[in-house]
Design a protein around this motif. Structure first.
Motif, mmCIF file in Angstrom:
data_model
loop_
_atom_site.group_PDB
_atom_site.id
_atom_site.type_symbol
_atom_site.label_atom_id
_atom_site.label_comp_id
_atom_site.label_asym_id
_atom_site.label_seq_id
_atom_site.Cartn_x
_atom_site.Cartn_y
_atom_site.Cartn_z
ATOM 1 N N ALA A 34 0.834 -1.206 0.000
ATOM 2 C CA ALA A 34 0.000 0.000 0.000
ATOM 3 C C ALA A 34 0.869 1.257 0.000
ATOM 4 O O ALA A 34 0.625 2.199 -0.765
ATOM 5 N N HIS A 37 2.560 1.750 -3.351
ATOM 6 C CA HIS A 37 1.594 2.266 -4.328
ATOM 7 C C HIS A 37 1.472 3.778 -4.173
ATOM 8 O O HIS A 37 1.497 4.528 -5.156
ATOM 9 N N TRP A 38 1.329 4.258 -2.937
ATOM 10 C CA TRP A 38 1.239 5.694 -2.650
ATOM 11 C C TRP A 38 2.496 6.416 -3.136
ATOM 12 O O TRP A 38 2.426 7.417 -3.837
ATOM 13 N N THR A 75 -2.430 -4.479 -5.722
ATOM 14 C CA THR A 75 -3.332 -3.645 -4.933
ATOM 15 C C THR A 75 -4.019 -2.638 -5.837
ATOM 16 O O THR A 75 -3.467 -2.224 -6.855
ATOM 17 N N TRP A 76 -5.235 -2.265 -5.437
ATOM 18 C CA TRP A 76 -6.004 -1.282 -6.185
ATOM 19 C C TRP A 76 -7.078 -0.689 -5.286
ATOM 20 O O TRP A 76 -7.415 -1.247 -4.249
ATOM 21 N N ILE A 77 -7.577 0.454 -5.723
ATOM 22 C CA ILE A 77 -8.669 1.132 -5.024
ATOM 23 C C ILE A 77 -9.845 1.128 -5.986
ATOM 24 O O ILE A 77 -9.774 1.720 -7.068
ATOM 25 N N ARG A 88 -8.930 -0.288 0.256
ATOM 26 C CA ARG A 88 -7.885 -0.761 -0.652
ATOM 27 C C ARG A 88 -8.008 -2.283 -0.741
ATOM 28 O O ARG A 88 -8.134 -2.969 0.276
ATOM 29 N N PHE A 128 -5.131 7.210 -8.368
ATOM 30 C CA PHE A 128 -5.386 5.841 -7.924
ATOM 31 C C PHE A 128 -6.689 5.253 -8.456
ATOM 32 O O PHE A 128 -6.928 4.058 -8.320
#
Length: 129
Positions: A34, A37-38, A75-77, A88, A128
């Motif tokens: 996470a 990703h940010w 990972t994805w939103i 998430r 995102f």
């Protein structure tokens, strides 16, 4: 939605007495992917102004990973944030193509300067979604 992937190989320190990745390590990997990703998508000014904290984890353990085995974390939103929070999704798939762990985690954004919750504005969420 912008998906993010990361390859992780289980080290001896990740393994529990049952011979596979410990559940606490999966939680650490969820947080690490996470954050990565940010860092990969958020502009520097957003990274400097805000920090994320987990408010909830929902994790399904579906398979085991042993020392030296590799998983692909993704990972994805899937949906826009609600106020300061968003969900998430995270999935770890083994080299055999089988899902080992799936999770939905809720994150809240804090203003670094005040430590208070901050509404996730459209321009912060846009990279995102």
């Amino acid at each position: 939605m912008t998906r993010f992937t990361q390859i992780i190989t289980a080290s001896p320190a990740d393994i529990d007495e049952l011979g596979h990745v410990n559940n606490a390590v999966w939680v650490r990997w969820i947080q690490e992917i996470a954050v990565a990703h940010w860092v990969a998508l958020a502009p520097a000014e957003h990274q400097a102004a805000y920090v994320w904290v987990v408010t909830r984890h929902e994790i399904d353990y579906r398979g085991n990973v042993r020392v030296g085995e590799t998983v692909t974390g993704e990972t994805w939103i899937a949906a826009p944030p609600k106020g300061a929070r968003f969900d998430r999704h995270v999935r770890f798939t083994g080299a055999d193509g089988k899902v080992k762990v799936e999770a939905v985690t809720t994150w809240a954004m804090l203003d670094r300067a005040t430590g208070r919750l901050a509404r996730v504005r459209e321009e912060i969420a846009a990279p995102f979604l």
